[in-house]
Scaffold this active site. Sequence first.
Site, PDB file in Angstrom:
ATOM      1  N   LYS A  13      -3.139   3.480  -2.187  1.00  0.00           N
ATOM      2  CA  LYS A  13      -4.439   4.132  -2.014  1.00  0.00           C
ATOM      3  C   LYS A  13      -4.190   5.495  -1.407  1.00  0.00           C
ATOM      4  CE  LYS A  13      -7.022   0.101  -0.633  1.00  0.00           C
ATOM      5  NZ  LYS A  13      -7.431  -0.552   0.591  1.00  0.00           N
ATOM      6  N   MET A  59      -7.579   8.718   9.406  1.00  0.00           N
ATOM      7  CA  MET A  59      -8.115   9.275   8.154  1.00  0.00           C
ATOM      8  C   MET A  59      -9.053  10.449   8.429  1.00  0.00           C
ATOM      9  SD  MET A  59      -8.898   5.699   6.179  1.00  0.00           S
ATOM     10  CE  MET A  59      -9.464   4.816   7.605  1.00  0.00           C
ATOM     11  N   GLY A  91      -0.213  -0.999   5.704  1.00  0.00           N
ATOM     12  CA  GLY A  91       0.295  -0.091   6.731  1.00  0.00           C
ATOM     13  C   GLY A  91      -0.281  -0.436   8.091  1.00  0.00           C
ATOM     14  N   GLY A  92       0.495  -0.244   9.128  1.00  0.00           N
ATOM     15  CA  GLY A  92      -0.009  -0.462  10.492  1.00  0.00           C
ATOM     16  C   GLY A  92      -0.414  -1.893  10.723  1.00  0.00           C
ATOM     17  N   ASP A  94       0.819  -1.210   0.000  1.00  0.00           N
ATOM     18  CA  ASP A  94       0.000   0.000   0.000  1.00  0.00           C
ATOM     19  C   ASP A  94       0.855   1.264   0.000  1.00  0.00           C
ATOM     20  OD1 ASP A  94      -2.372  -1.226  -0.034  1.00  0.00           O
ATOM     21  OD2 ASP A  94      -2.810  -1.011   2.105  1.00  0.00           O
TER      22      ASP A  94
HETATM   23  N1  SAH Z   1      -4.133  -0.186   9.124  1.00  0.00           N
HETATM   24  C1  SAH Z   1      -3.544   1.096   9.414  1.00  0.00           C
HETATM   25  C2  SAH Z   1      -4.474   2.244   9.192  1.00  0.00           C
HETATM   26  C3  SAH Z   1      -4.824   2.438   7.759  1.00  0.00           C
HETATM   27  S1  SAH Z   1      -5.901   3.813   7.546  1.00  0.00           S
HETATM   28  C4  SAH Z   1      -3.008   1.077  10.848  1.00  0.00           C
HETATM   29  O1  SAH Z   1      -3.281   0.148  11.596  1.00  0.00           O
HETATM   30  O2  SAH Z   1      -2.296   2.018  11.211  1.00  0.00           O
HETATM   31  C5  SAH Z   1      -4.779   5.071   7.086  1.00  0.00           C
HETATM   32  C6  SAH Z   1      -4.692   6.116   8.160  1.00  0.00           C
HETATM   33  O3  SAH Z   1      -3.829   5.676   9.197  1.00  0.00           O
HETATM   34  C7  SAH Z   1      -4.081   7.418   7.720  1.00  0.00           C
HETATM   35  O4  SAH Z   1      -5.018   8.242   7.073  1.00  0.00           O
HETATM   36  C8  SAH Z   1      -3.661   8.007   9.038  1.00  0.00           C
HETATM   37  O5  SAH Z   1      -4.753   8.520   9.730  1.00  0.00           O
HETATM   38  C9  SAH Z   1      -3.194   6.787   9.777  1.00  0.00           C
HETATM   39  N2  SAH Z   1      -1.736   6.578   9.669  1.00  0.00           N
HETATM   40  C10 SAH Z   1      -1.103   5.523   9.181  1.00  0.00           C
HETATM   41  N3  SAH Z   1       0.224   5.651   9.322  1.00  0.00           N
HETATM   42  C11 SAH Z   1       0.434   6.840   9.902  1.00  0.00           C
HETATM   43  C12 SAH Z   1       1.596   7.561  10.338  1.00  0.00           C
HETATM   44  N4  SAH Z   1       2.810   7.069  10.153  1.00  0.00           N
HETATM   45  N5  SAH Z   1       1.410   8.760  10.904  1.00  0.00           N
HETATM   46  C13 SAH Z   1       0.186   9.260  11.101  1.00  0.00           C
HETATM   47  N6  SAH Z   1      -0.922   8.639  10.734  1.00  0.00           N
HETATM   48  C14 SAH Z   1      -0.819   7.446  10.143  1.00  0.00           C
END
Ligand code: SAH
Length: 462
Positions: A270, A383, A301-302, A248
């Site tokens: 995305k 988001m 991510g995350g 992603d």
């Molecule tokens: N699955 C991911 C979230 C995906 S939604 C997780 O668990 O983190 C994407 C949103 O995550 C972004 O719009 C932002 O709000 C947040 N996000 C992800 N990485 C970030 C970062 N390094 N710093 C700040 N916000 C982050």
Amino acid sequence: MDFLPAFLNIKDQPCLVVGGGSVATRKVELLQRAGGRVTVVAPGIEAGIRALDPVPVCLDEAFEPRHLNGMTLVIVATSLPGLNESIARQAVSRNIPVNVVDNPALCSFILPSIVDRDPVIVAIGSSGAAPVLARLTRTRIETLLPAALGTLASLAGKYRQAVKERFGTPTERRRFWEGVFEGDIADQIYRGRAGEGERQLQALLADGDLDFPPAGEVALVGGGPGDPELITMKAVRLLQRADVVVYDRLISDAVVDLARRDAQKIYAGKTSSKHSMPQAEINDLLVELARAGKRVVRLKGGDPFIFGRGGEEIGELMKHHISFQVVPGITAASGCSSYCGIPLTHRDHAQSVVFATGHLQNDSVDLDWESLAKPKQTVVIYMGLLGLETIASELIAHGRAPETPVAVVHNATLPDQDIVIGALMNIAERVKVAGLVSPALIIVGEVVGLHDRLNWYGGVAG
Ligand code: SAH
């Protein structure tokens, strides 16, 4: 090479440790782990040594040359340099391997740092030049080897003879074992399903077909919030064996780089308002790749199960009977929290924390404001940058104090992490002035007030 690397069999062999302090205790433990029969000699042996299981033979007396009689090896760990040297000379003159702790010049053997996945043991030495560096190297190797590697090796040991009998040539045997160690069987074991792994190994042995059709699979892997070191060991292992990585937008290059160099990398990026590859297309792609026998890592991510559509993707894989696993990651809320010095809960300020999304399917921000506005609660909004103004005014309208502190954090855990601090009544304006862009996370609650004191990572407080 200054030393010959070798593994000694000291099972039931008499070993001598001279010295009775804490260093000696660790050496006794090590020798006993390898099955040595240990005798400790020192005037004043620490209670810790007598508490070991099994209890070594303890001779509470000064060292004498006769203590070396019949010994297979000796480790010297006294605090008296003269005595250490004298024992070392006597041992060498009697051809008994000797190690003097922290004195490589007096050693006929040195003890490496070890990564223990018994029966697999990785030994790292620096020829006595830099023991600390050897230890750090060990830590790096430690992170590369799955915890269950030893279980896999034990299983291989159990079937080694049977495989020898089944496959006549070394080439066939090598192919068999490569298939086991790099395929599904190893994977079952790494996932804690030793019984299933063994069953598959037995089936493969009975079947004898070495043309394993590659079994496709998908691992849904959390890539963490940005800093590549925040990824899990399991994620690194899966990335290093993946044929294809589908990643992603939020995945940093350094994380993608953890994959094998020749793995195919597909960007399915995305942005919050525009999906460059529609979700349905991503789902189809994963199914198609797995069906073609590829090992796919779907890197998100995350954490994949926190606003990551992980549930939708595995739902699709299940429908098509594709083998998959899910590896959690550090979610942005945790990353932001740690790297901004904003604990999400705190005994004085917040007894609960809620994660909410500020971006809904129909582009509106329609949340349960009543429950989000409750006091003594931290609200983390993913988001939410576009809807920040609405979010702040709704929280105020539903009873949260206008002075409630708010942090908006961009690119948390990365070197360009940026943070804007304000209150519900002014945060939208401050973020606009600072020009903060996505990805950004919003943290609302009294805990934000701790940032001033606890911030350790940097970032600009606005
Ligand atoms: N699955 C991911 C979230 C995906 S939604 C997780 O668990 O983190 C994407 C949103 O995550 C972004 O719009 C932002 O709000 C947040 N996000 C992800 N990485 C970030 C970062 N390094 N710093 C700040 N916000 C982050």
